[in-house]
Design a protein around this motif. Sequence first.
Motif, PDB file in Angstrom:
ATOM      1  N   GLU A 183       0.851  -1.095  -0.017  1.00  0.00           N
ATOM      2  CA  GLU A 183       0.011  -0.153  -0.169  1.00  0.00           C
ATOM      3  C   GLU A 183       0.878   1.291  -0.034  1.00  0.00           C
ATOM      4  OE1 GLU A 183      -3.110   0.390  -0.817  1.00  0.00           O
ATOM      5  OE2 GLU A 183      -3.018  -1.898  -0.939  1.00  0.00           O
ATOM      6  N   SER A 184       1.919   1.159   0.484  1.00  0.00           N
ATOM      7  CA  SER A 184       2.733   2.549   0.593  1.00  0.00           C
ATOM      8  C   SER A 184       3.636   2.763  -0.543  1.00  0.00           C
ATOM      9  CB  SER A 184       3.688   2.142   1.988  1.00  0.00           C
ATOM     10  OG  SER A 184       4.654   1.379   1.999  1.00  0.00           O
ATOM     11  N   LYS A 185       3.494   1.789  -1.291  1.00  0.00           N
ATOM     12  CA  LYS A 185       4.631   1.986  -2.639  1.00  0.00           C
ATOM     13  C   LYS A 185       4.204   3.191  -3.456  1.00  0.00           C
ATOM     14  CE  LYS A 185       6.938  -2.060  -3.934  1.00  0.00           C
ATOM     15  NZ  LYS A 185       6.617  -3.346  -3.934  1.00  0.00           N
ATOM     16  N   GLU A 186       5.303   3.673  -3.925  1.00  0.00           N
ATOM     17  CA  GLU A 186       5.072   5.216  -4.671  1.00  0.00           C
ATOM     18  C   GLU A 186       4.283   4.647  -6.058  1.00  0.00           C
ATOM     19  OE1 GLU A 186       7.934   7.477  -7.747  1.00  0.00           O
ATOM     20  OE2 GLU A 186       8.854   6.356  -6.084  1.00  0.00           O
ATOM     21  N   LEU A 187       3.439   5.512  -6.522  1.00  0.00           N
ATOM     22  CA  LEU A 187       2.855   5.362  -7.884  1.00  0.00           C
ATOM     23  C   LEU A 187       3.823   5.909  -9.124  1.00  0.00           C
ATOM     24  CD1 LEU A 187      -0.843   6.335  -7.062  1.00  0.00           C
ATOM     25  CD2 LEU A 187       0.298   3.873  -6.969  1.00  0.00           C
TER      26      LEU A 187
END
Length: 342
Positions: A2-6
């Motif tokens: 969820e915390s991954k950069e887009l």
Amino acid sequence: MESKELILEVKKLNTTFVSDKKETRIVKDVSFAVKRGTTLAVVGESGCSKSVTMNSIMRFLGRNAKVEAESIRFTAKRADGTAEPHQLEGIKNPNGAEMRALRGPQMSMVFQDPMSSLNPVYKVGDQVAEGLIQHTGISKKQAREQVLELFPRLGIPDPESRIDCYPHQFSGGMKQRVVIAIAMICNPELIICDEPTTALDVTIQAQIMELLKKLQVENGKSIILITHNMGLVAEMADEVCVMYMGRVVEFGSLEDIFDHPSHPYTKALLRSVPVLGLADGQKLETIPGITPNPADLKPGCEFADRCAECTERCRGANIPAYEIAPGHRVRCVQFDHFPEVD
Ligand SMILES: Nc1ncnc2c1ncn2[C@@H]1O[C@H](COP(=O)(O)OP(=O)(O)OP(=O)(O)O)[C@@H](O)[C@H]1O
Ligand SMILES: [Mg+2]
């Protein structure tokens, strides 16, 4: 996750083709995102606009295409590793400096039709080296070395002699490998593979997918994989985007889509493709009906006429997407007790 950069975030992308004053809306309010270092699979029957969606983002469409979006945010990575955001929807010239700087080292595409993406009058090695020379300014000789190194990794044997061949001297499968080499030579942050392996035999297909996965794990690369092969989706994807008639009908993690498919179309699609574990003699179903002509559409859900769960409410106005679990979105009125996300 969820915390991954887009790396890519697309909001309400619409593409319309104009011919003889007639406009056909081919991509409709398409929204999706790709997290850096992950694989998004895009699935759906032939003609559902998978290729047009990606070509709209890459700005590869001709002048008869009108591409509009609320936002297409692509986050490039500078050499020092810092992020550099670009708003692609605001770029006026599809072949201007900003797009050209991104295509190659930041985002590249393996086209569905390898024949049309190779130039018959140039040697294949030169076609692969071209982008590298353009973007890095290295010498022709250095670029040639890199091509010679890449070819065997993509299953092109005897690179020393192959590099100076012309496309017509290559088989279909070999040509497709050259197209993949062109897309990979600049080591892009995001690679969009549009059915990249259909003309390749199973062993080479597995090799290329393994190579893509390796690049991803070692260098944090991101992949969008358009495919009809659900086995490949299960093997490669972190998230899955299901499209039908120019719309995203369902989006979620691999588990959401495979274990909790919720849109009637996704359920039908999964029942209609061979998946591992199908018992002997168990029959595959086909989805009844045919995809409608994109030019003559009625309001409401595009799948309504083929849907076993269709009710009167499906034929009303535009149907929004509902978030039925974190990150799991479904465009179907059955889920209207969940929050709207469009
Ligand atoms: N240049 C164009 N001009 C007009 N219509 C187009 C153009 N390119 C594609 N289309 C139409 O857009 C729709 C979507 O096509 P697209 O090629 O994106 O489908 P797809 O999902 O990639 O299918 P496939 O799985 O067969 O590759 C089709 O109805 C197609 O006829
Ligand atoms: Mg296509």
